[in-house]
Scaffold this motif. Structure first.
Motif, PDB file in Angstrom:
ATOM      1  N   LYS A 204       0.849  -1.199   0.000  1.00  0.00           N
ATOM      2  CA  LYS A 204       0.000   0.000   0.000  1.00  0.00           C
ATOM      3  C   LYS A 204       0.883   1.248   0.000  1.00  0.00           C
ATOM      4  O   LYS A 204       1.830   1.337   0.780  1.00  0.00           O
ATOM      5  CB  LYS A 204      -0.913   0.018   1.230  1.00  0.00           C
ATOM      6  CG  LYS A 204      -1.852  -1.172   1.348  1.00  0.00           C
ATOM      7  CD  LYS A 204      -2.725  -1.035   2.590  1.00  0.00           C
ATOM      8  CE  LYS A 204      -3.674  -2.215   2.737  1.00  0.00           C
ATOM      9  NZ  LYS A 204      -2.991  -3.455   3.172  1.00  0.00           N
ATOM     10  N   SER A 208      -2.945   4.627  -2.250  1.00  0.00           N
ATOM     11  CA  SER A 208      -3.887   3.601  -1.777  1.00  0.00           C
ATOM     12  C   SER A 208      -4.748   4.151  -0.642  1.00  0.00           C
ATOM     13  O   SER A 208      -5.978   4.000  -0.643  1.00  0.00           O
ATOM     14  CB  SER A 208      -3.124   2.368  -1.290  1.00  0.00           C
ATOM     15  OG  SER A 208      -2.220   1.899  -2.260  1.00  0.00           O
ATOM     16  N   TYR A 209      -4.105   4.797   0.321  1.00  0.00           N
ATOM     17  CA  TYR A 209      -4.847   5.360   1.457  1.00  0.00           C
ATOM     18  C   TYR A 209      -5.727   6.523   1.021  1.00  0.00           C
ATOM     19  O   TYR A 209      -6.869   6.664   1.465  1.00  0.00           O
ATOM     20  CB  TYR A 209      -3.871   5.804   2.550  1.00  0.00           C
ATOM     21  CG  TYR A 209      -3.305   4.647   3.337  1.00  0.00           C
ATOM     22  CD1 TYR A 209      -3.995   4.129   4.424  1.00  0.00           C
ATOM     23  CD2 TYR A 209      -2.109   4.046   2.973  1.00  0.00           C
ATOM     24  CE1 TYR A 209      -3.498   3.046   5.144  1.00  0.00           C
ATOM     25  CE2 TYR A 209      -1.597   2.965   3.679  1.00  0.00           C
ATOM     26  CZ  TYR A 209      -2.297   2.470   4.763  1.00  0.00           C
ATOM     27  OH  TYR A 209      -1.812   1.401   5.454  1.00  0.00           O
ATOM     28  N   TYR A 228      -9.140   4.741   8.646  1.00  0.00           N
ATOM     29  CA  TYR A 228      -7.896   4.468   7.926  1.00  0.00           C
ATOM     30  C   TYR A 228      -6.764   5.380   8.377  1.00  0.00           C
ATOM     31  O   TYR A 228      -5.601   5.128   8.098  1.00  0.00           O
ATOM     32  CB  TYR A 228      -8.127   4.607   6.419  1.00  0.00           C
ATOM     33  CG  TYR A 228      -9.069   3.563   5.895  1.00  0.00           C
ATOM     34  CD1 TYR A 228      -8.657   2.251   5.743  1.00  0.00           C
ATOM     35  CD2 TYR A 228     -10.388   3.884   5.587  1.00  0.00           C
ATOM     36  CE1 TYR A 228      -9.527   1.277   5.288  1.00  0.00           C
ATOM     37  CE2 TYR A 228     -11.271   2.913   5.130  1.00  0.00           C
ATOM     38  CZ  TYR A 228     -10.835   1.620   4.981  1.00  0.00           C
ATOM     39  OH  TYR A 228     -11.703   0.655   4.538  1.00  0.00           O
ATOM     40  N   ARG A 229      -7.095   6.431   9.102  1.00  0.00           N
ATOM     41  CA  ARG A 229      -6.067   7.333   9.638  1.00  0.00           C
ATOM     42  C   ARG A 229      -5.278   6.658  10.751  1.00  0.00           C
ATOM     43  O   ARG A 229      -4.103   6.959  10.966  1.00  0.00           O
ATOM     44  CB  ARG A 229      -6.745   8.619  10.161  1.00  0.00           C
ATOM     45  CG  ARG A 229      -5.854   9.548  10.950  1.00  0.00           C
ATOM     46  CD  ARG A 229      -4.727  10.091  10.084  1.00  0.00           C
ATOM     47  NE  ARG A 229      -3.883  11.000  10.837  1.00  0.00           N
ATOM     48  CZ  ARG A 229      -2.891  10.646  11.621  1.00  0.00           C
ATOM     49  NH1 ARG A 229      -2.635   9.366  11.799  1.00  0.00           N
ATOM     50  NH2 ARG A 229      -2.150  11.539  12.243  1.00  0.00           N
ATOM     51  N   LEU A 234      -0.443   2.829   8.209  1.00  0.00           N
ATOM     52  CA  LEU A 234      -0.339   4.250   7.888  1.00  0.00           C
ATOM     53  C   LEU A 234       0.649   4.961   8.793  1.00  0.00           C
ATOM     54  O   LEU A 234       1.324   5.906   8.381  1.00  0.00           O
ATOM     55  CB  LEU A 234      -1.726   4.901   8.003  1.00  0.00           C
ATOM     56  CG  LEU A 234      -1.831   6.379   7.618  1.00  0.00           C
ATOM     57  CD1 LEU A 234      -1.320   6.591   6.199  1.00  0.00           C
ATOM     58  CD2 LEU A 234      -3.245   6.859   7.731  1.00  0.00           C
ATOM     59  N   GLU A 246      -4.155  12.873   1.785  1.00  0.00           N
ATOM     60  CA  GLU A 246      -4.740  12.219   2.956  1.00  0.00           C
ATOM     61  C   GLU A 246      -5.178  13.209   4.022  1.00  0.00           C
ATOM     62  O   GLU A 246      -6.273  13.117   4.555  1.00  0.00           O
ATOM     63  CB  GLU A 246      -3.727  11.221   3.521  1.00  0.00           C
ATOM     64  CG  GLU A 246      -4.283  10.335   4.603  1.00  0.00           C
ATOM     65  CD  GLU A 246      -3.653  10.619   5.940  1.00  0.00           C
ATOM     66  OE1 GLU A 246      -4.132  10.052   6.922  1.00  0.00           O
ATOM     67  OE2 GLU A 246      -2.709  11.409   5.996  1.00  0.00           O
TER      68      GLU A 246
END
Length: 372
Positions: A204, A208-209, A228-229, A234, A246
């Protein structure tokens, strides 16, 4: 001769080359003339890579390549095909493609991409079918190009078909292809499939994020986008994640969820890591604070920004209007005008709203007069 080979003036290159060749021929210096022909493919390829999408200029390069037989070089042939496509001349691209008896993988991909660039999406899939039947091979780049066509048509079954093909060919390990699949599923409203692709990715990257967070956002799953953070993956790579990607999405999610504490922690993270502020991050921070009614915090960010653009001014004016501070919004508008910024439609609408709030008919008429 060395001067010609180094020249980068696109519009003069053809005349220069022809004049030099003619000069050598008249001087009966056939060795230098032939040498000039040998160098031409290199220059033609360089021009095609850096030229504009001017159809006349593309045609000139094509004619010159025919005269010098440079068009027989596969890279130049493919570059001409792509250049015609960028000049919105898909018929010339197709003509070049069909006259090429030695079509390689790059040529097929270029032609499919040319169709996508010119919005001939059905033709791009038809060419892919021919590619499989006649050429017998394709790569992950082919599928990424086709996915860009799906992103314009929003036909989910085509995206699912490409996903299945990528798994069968083991192309699903390609991060670019997986990122494109995440975006396609998200745009088609299938967030579950987007998450499945994301979770099965072995490698990733920042894109991706950004893709999975944006997918959750556009489908209204703001809280899910924040999940997702905090993922362990990540944390190890957040230092290299683009703040205009992001972080911008995070701040939008915080504003929608009224998650002020999380928004502040994200703001603090940016400051601690000394990440360079992007205009979209600045505007997202201001927008977030305005939605929370934190006018002072938004104003501090505005004052901190030394390179304000029109979008930043608009964000500030609109933020004050949303919080019932029409007078302050009008002050920002007048300050913006003093800095020689030209208002756009968003500026006018927000500023007129400010005048309506405080009943300032004089400035309202002035702004209205500016429109006409």
């Amino acid at each position: 001769m060395p001067l010609f080979l180094r020249t980068s003036n696109i519009k003069s290159i053809f005349l220069s080359a022809q004049q030099v060749i003619v000069f050598f021929n008249l001087s009966k210096s056939f060795y230098h003339a032939s040498s000039m022909f040998d160098k031409t493919p290199q220059r033609a390829l360089h021009l095609l890579k850096h030229m504009s999408s001017d159809p006349i200029l593309v045609g000139s390069i094509h004619c010159f390549s025919l005269k010098t037989n440079s068009v027989s070089h596969s890279p130049i042939h493919t570059s001409l095909l792509t250049s015609y496509a960028k000049a919105n001349d898909i018929l010339s691209s197709l003509a070049l493609f069909h006259e090429n008896p030695r079509r390689d993988l790059i040529c097929w991909n270029a032609m499919i991409n040319a169709c996508v660039l010119n919005s001939h999406f059905r033709l791009s899939f038809s060419l892919f079918k021919q590619m499989v039947e006649k050429f017998g091979d394709f790569d992950s780049t082919t599928l990424v190009i086709l996915l860009s066509a799906v992103s314009k048509t929003w036909i989910l079954k085509h995206g699912t078909f490409i996903h299945c093909v990528s798994i069968k060919k083991c192309f699903d390990l390609d991060p670019c292809l997986s990122n494109a699949l995440i975006s396609i599923y998200s745009k088609c409203g299938d967030i579950a499939s987007s998450e499945l692709v994301f979770k099965t990715m072995q490698f990733k990257d920042a894109t991706s994020y950004n893709s999975i967070m944006n997918g959750a956002m556009i489908n209204g799953f703001y809280e899910k986008s924040l999940d997702y953070r905090t993922m362990p993956d990540l944390v190890t790579m957040v230092a290299v994640i683009s703040p205009c990607g992001e972080l911008n999405l995070l701040l939008e999610a915080c504003a929608e969820l009224k998650a002020l504490s999380f928004g502040k922690s994200t703001h603090g993270f940016v400051l601690k890591r000394l990440i360079q502020f992007d205009v979209r991050v600045i505007n997202s921070l201001m927008n977030m604070y305005f939605k929370f009614g934190e006018i002072e915090s938004a104003n501090n960010i505005f004052e901190f920004d030394d390179e304000r653009c029109l979008c930043t001014w608009n964000c500030m004016i609109n933020g004050y209007v949303q919080n019932g501070e029409g007078g302050k919004a009008l002050e920002i508008y007048l300050e913006m005008r003093n800095h020689n910024f030209v208002p756009n439609e968003i500026t006018i609408v927000s500023s007129l709203g400010a005048c309506a709030q405080i009943g300032d008919l004089k400035h309202g008429k002035e702004i209205n007069a500016y429109v006409f």
